[in-house]
Design a protein around this motif. Structure first.
Motif, mmCIF file in Angstrom:
data_model
loop_
_atom_site.group_PDB
_atom_site.id
_atom_site.type_symbol
_atom_site.label_atom_id
_atom_site.label_comp_id
_atom_site.label_asym_id
_atom_site.label_seq_id
_atom_site.Cartn_x
_atom_site.Cartn_y
_atom_site.Cartn_z
ATOM 1 N N GLU A 52 -57.789 -32.517 -28.414
ATOM 2 C CA GLU A 52 -56.827 -32.417 -27.321
ATOM 3 C C GLU A 52 -56.680 -33.757 -26.619
ATOM 4 O O GLU A 52 -57.652 -34.294 -26.103
ATOM 5 C CB GLU A 52 -57.296 -31.366 -26.300
ATOM 6 C CG GLU A 52 -57.300 -29.940 -26.825
ATOM 7 C CD GLU A 52 -57.779 -28.951 -25.788
ATOM 8 O OE1 GLU A 52 -57.671 -29.272 -24.587
ATOM 9 O OE2 GLU A 52 -58.279 -27.875 -26.172
ATOM 10 N N HIS A 53 -55.498 -34.307 -26.659
ATOM 11 C CA HIS A 53 -55.087 -35.373 -25.750
ATOM 12 C C HIS A 53 -53.574 -35.421 -25.742
ATOM 13 O O HIS A 53 -52.918 -34.773 -26.560
ATOM 14 C CB HIS A 53 -55.739 -36.723 -26.071
ATOM 15 C CG HIS A 53 -55.394 -37.318 -27.397
ATOM 16 N ND1 HIS A 53 -54.154 -37.847 -27.698
ATOM 17 C CD2 HIS A 53 -56.145 -37.485 -28.514
ATOM 18 C CE1 HIS A 53 -54.152 -38.322 -28.916
ATOM 19 N NE2 HIS A 53 -55.338 -38.114 -29.444
ATOM 20 N N THR A 54 -53.017 -36.159 -24.819
ATOM 21 C CA THR A 54 -51.584 -36.060 -24.521
ATOM 22 C C THR A 54 -50.696 -36.251 -25.740
ATOM 23 O O THR A 54 -49.748 -35.491 -25.949
ATOM 24 C CB THR A 54 -51.205 -37.086 -23.441
ATOM 25 O OG1 THR A 54 -52.026 -36.888 -22.298
ATOM 26 C CG2 THR A 54 -49.738 -36.939 -23.045
ATOM 27 N N ALA A 55 -50.992 -37.247 -26.574
ATOM 28 C CA ALA A 55 -50.124 -37.543 -27.710
ATOM 29 C C ALA A 55 -50.113 -36.394 -28.716
ATOM 30 O O ALA A 55 -49.041 -35.953 -29.165
ATOM 31 C CB ALA A 55 -50.561 -38.839 -28.383
ATOM 32 N N LEU A 56 -51.287 -35.916 -29.083
ATOM 33 C CA LEU A 56 -51.357 -34.843 -30.076
ATOM 34 C C LEU A 56 -50.785 -33.542 -29.520
ATOM 35 O O LEU A 56 -50.124 -32.783 -30.239
ATOM 36 C CB LEU A 56 -52.800 -34.633 -30.541
ATOM 37 C CG LEU A 56 -53.507 -35.837 -31.178
ATOM 38 C CD1 LEU A 56 -54.820 -35.394 -31.826
ATOM 39 C CD2 LEU A 56 -52.626 -36.542 -32.193
ATOM 40 N N ASP A 57 -51.031 -33.278 -28.244
ATOM 41 C CA ASP A 57 -50.447 -32.094 -27.613
ATOM 42 C C ASP A 57 -48.920 -32.164 -27.658
ATOM 43 O O ASP A 57 -48.245 -31.163 -27.924
ATOM 44 C CB ASP A 57 -50.907 -31.973 -26.158
ATOM 45 C CG ASP A 57 -52.394 -31.673 -26.023
ATOM 46 O OD1 ASP A 57 -53.048 -31.393 -27.047
ATOM 47 O OD2 ASP A 57 -52.903 -31.731 -24.889
ATOM 48 N N ALA A 58 -48.371 -33.349 -27.373
ATOM 49 C CA ALA A 58 -46.915 -33.512 -27.374
ATOM 50 C C ALA A 58 -46.342 -33.315 -28.769
ATOM 51 O O ALA A 58 -45.272 -32.706 -28.938
ATOM 52 C CB ALA A 58 -46.548 -34.896 -26.841
ATOM 53 N N ALA A 59 -47.027 -33.821 -29.798
ATOM 54 C CA ALA A 59 -46.568 -33.621 -31.175
ATOM 55 C C ALA A 59 -46.557 -32.134 -31.516
ATOM 56 O O ALA A 59 -45.624 -31.630 -32.162
ATOM 57 C CB ALA A 59 -47.462 -34.392 -32.138
ATOM 58 N N ASN A 60 -47.576 -31.422 -31.085
ATOM 59 C CA ASN A 60 -47.657 -29.980 -31.312
ATOM 60 C C ASN A 60 -46.482 -29.269 -30.653
ATOM 61 O O ASN A 60 -45.803 -28.432 -31.263
ATOM 62 C CB ASN A 60 -48.991 -29.472 -30.752
ATOM 63 C CG ASN A 60 -49.390 -28.103 -31.273
ATOM 64 O OD1 ASN A 60 -48.539 -27.283 -31.568
ATOM 65 N ND2 ASN A 60 -50.687 -27.852 -31.342
ATOM 66 N N GLN A 61 -46.216 -29.617 -29.406
ATOM 67 C CA GLN A 61 -45.115 -28.999 -28.675
ATOM 68 C C GLN A 61 -43.768 -29.297 -29.327
ATOM 69 O O GLN A 61 -42.893 -28.422 -29.402
ATOM 70 C CB GLN A 61 -45.140 -29.477 -27.227
ATOM 71 C CG GLN A 61 -46.335 -28.949 -26.447
ATOM 72 C CD GLN A 61 -46.647 -29.738 -25.191
ATOM 73 O OE1 GLN A 61 -45.958 -30.713 -24.879
ATOM 74 N NE2 GLN A 61 -47.665 -29.352 -24.475
ATOM 75 N N GLY A 62 -43.595 -30.535 -29.788
ATOM 76 C CA GLY A 62 -42.345 -30.884 -30.451
ATOM 77 C C GLY A 62 -42.136 -30.079 -31.720
ATOM 78 O O GLY A 62 -41.013 -29.639 -32.026
ATOM 79 N N PHE A 63 -43.206 -29.874 -32.471
ATOM 80 C CA PHE A 63 -43.131 -29.076 -33.703
ATOM 81 C C PHE A 63 -42.683 -27.647 -33.397
ATOM 82 O O PHE A 63 -41.770 -27.116 -34.029
ATOM 83 C CB PHE A 63 -44.504 -29.065 -34.373
ATOM 84 C CG PHE A 63 -44.581 -28.242 -35.628
ATOM 85 C CD1 PHE A 63 -44.153 -28.766 -36.842
ATOM 86 C CD2 PHE A 63 -45.104 -26.955 -35.605
ATOM 87 C CE1 PHE A 63 -44.238 -28.017 -38.002
ATOM 88 C CE2 PHE A 63 -45.195 -26.198 -36.763
ATOM 89 C CZ PHE A 63 -44.756 -26.728 -37.969
ATOM 90 N N VAL A 64 -43.306 -27.025 -32.394
ATOM 91 C CA VAL A 64 -42.955 -25.658 -32.023
ATOM 92 C C VAL A 64 -41.510 -25.582 -31.531
ATOM 93 O O VAL A 64 -40.772 -24.640 -31.861
ATOM 94 C CB VAL A 64 -43.925 -25.122 -30.955
ATOM 95 C CG1 VAL A 64 -43.463 -23.769 -30.425
ATOM 96 C CG2 VAL A 64 -45.338 -25.009 -31.532
#
Length: 340
Positions: free
Chosen positions: A55-67
């Motif tokens: 968990e950190h901002t960049a990976l969380d953002a990539a996850n959100q973009g995918f969804v």
């Protein structure tokens, strides 16, 4: 620098992913990969697994973009979100579980996650994102023609532009400390790029490495008095511990140029940053092509973002603490992320 004005500020509320659109958190339970199942209305429904390294901002953002891309496509799907908390053995266990559950497609966020999934299936389509160099990491035959069941989107950094940014903001810097985790192969690639760029600028540099997050404070403290600035790439271990980096560096007058925006939000000085939400969104679009159009990952080239698509960001609070003038970045359309 010819950098676009930042797009949108990414949210860090990963817990809300399951509430977005048609997504419902559920296990992957299809009998075979890639076929989907049929809803009562006769349309296909897909089971998608997600393995995120940490968990950190960049990976969380990539996850959100995918969804978001899945939601925008209108497909019917169920998604299982798993986070390995930066534990390699957990990556292996989760990857095997997702494969055994028969997902139609698996998203792997960050290189170790992708390596874990690729190691246990050659049949289920895998989309990787937040990976610097797929080919150098041994995930694909080549970035242009992956050749297997894995493709995705690369977060190859505009490292040279980041070094130019360092020189612009810190013209008196003579030596730069290069901070990264030795366990992350993609960080080594970026550090080598930084060294080449700094050599071209006539700026000396020295590597400072950690093997785990527990070493971050001690290593940053060891820089004090020996370097004039710090550079850290899109390193997952450092990104997750960026508040510690910033606490030590800023207290000792060491400006930090970062690999991505989340690190700047957490106390770094500035960056020319990949937009990780957009990176994940493009990964989601690739997933939809595979699921609904029968696209073959073997022939889908790895997608990258150009420097013109990157965000120029800075942290005004950090700049004020360090006494660094960042007004030129505001004039260039940069975004102050100190209130993020």
């Amino acid at each position: 620098m010819n950098i676009n004005t930042p797009v949108t500020r990414r949210s860090a509320a990963l817990g809300m992913l399951g509430l977005m659109g048609a997504a419902a958190l559920a296990g992957c339970s299809n009998d075979s990969a890639g076929n989907g199942s049929t809803t009562q209305g006769g349309s296909a429904s897909y089971k998608i697994g997600v393995l995120q390294l940490t968990e950190h901002t960049a990976l969380d953002a990539a996850n959100q973009g995918f969804v978001k891309a899945l939601d925008d496509s209108g497909i019917d799907y169920e998604i299982e979100q798993q986070n390995a908390q930066n534990d390699q053995s957990a990556c292996q266990t989760i990857a095997q579980t997702l494969v055994n559950d028969g997902c139609d497609l698996i998203l792997a966020i960050a290189t170790p996650a992708a390596q874990a999934v690729a190691g246990v299936t050659s049949d289920i389509p895998i989309i990787g994102t937040a990976i610097t160099d797929f080919a150098e990491s041994g995930l694909v035959d080549s970035n242009d023609e992956p050749g297997g069941n894995l493709t995705g989107t690369s977060d190859m950094n505009p490292v040279s532009d980041q070094m130019d940014l360092l020189q612009q903001l810190l013209p008196d810097a003579q030596t730069v400390g290069l901070l990264y985790c030795t366990a992350e192969a993609n960080s080594v690639i970026q550090i080598e790029m930084a060294e080449e760029a700094l050599d071209g600028l006539g700026i000396a540099h020295e590597r400072y490495t950690v093997s785990s997050s527990n070493e971050i404070q001690q290593v940053v403290e060891s820089m004090v008095g020996d370097v004039d600035a710090v550079y850290t790439p899109t390193d997952n271990t450092i990104a997750a511990g960026m508040t510690t980096v910033a606490m030590v560096a800023n207290e000792n007058g060491l400006p930090t140029i970062c690999g991505e925006v989340g690190m700047v939000e957490n106390g770094g000085l500035a960056s020319v940053s990949i937009n990780y939400e957009e990176l994940g969104y493009r990964a989601g679009e690739m997933a939809v092509e595979i699921l609904t159009e029968g696209a073959d990952p073997a022939t889908m080239a790895i997608e990258t973002m150009s420097v013109d698509e990157c965000d120029l960001v800075y942290n005004q609070e950090t700049a004020d603490e360090l006494g660094v003038d960042v007004s030129a970045l505001a004039d260039e359309g940069g975004q102050d992320v100190s209130a993020a």
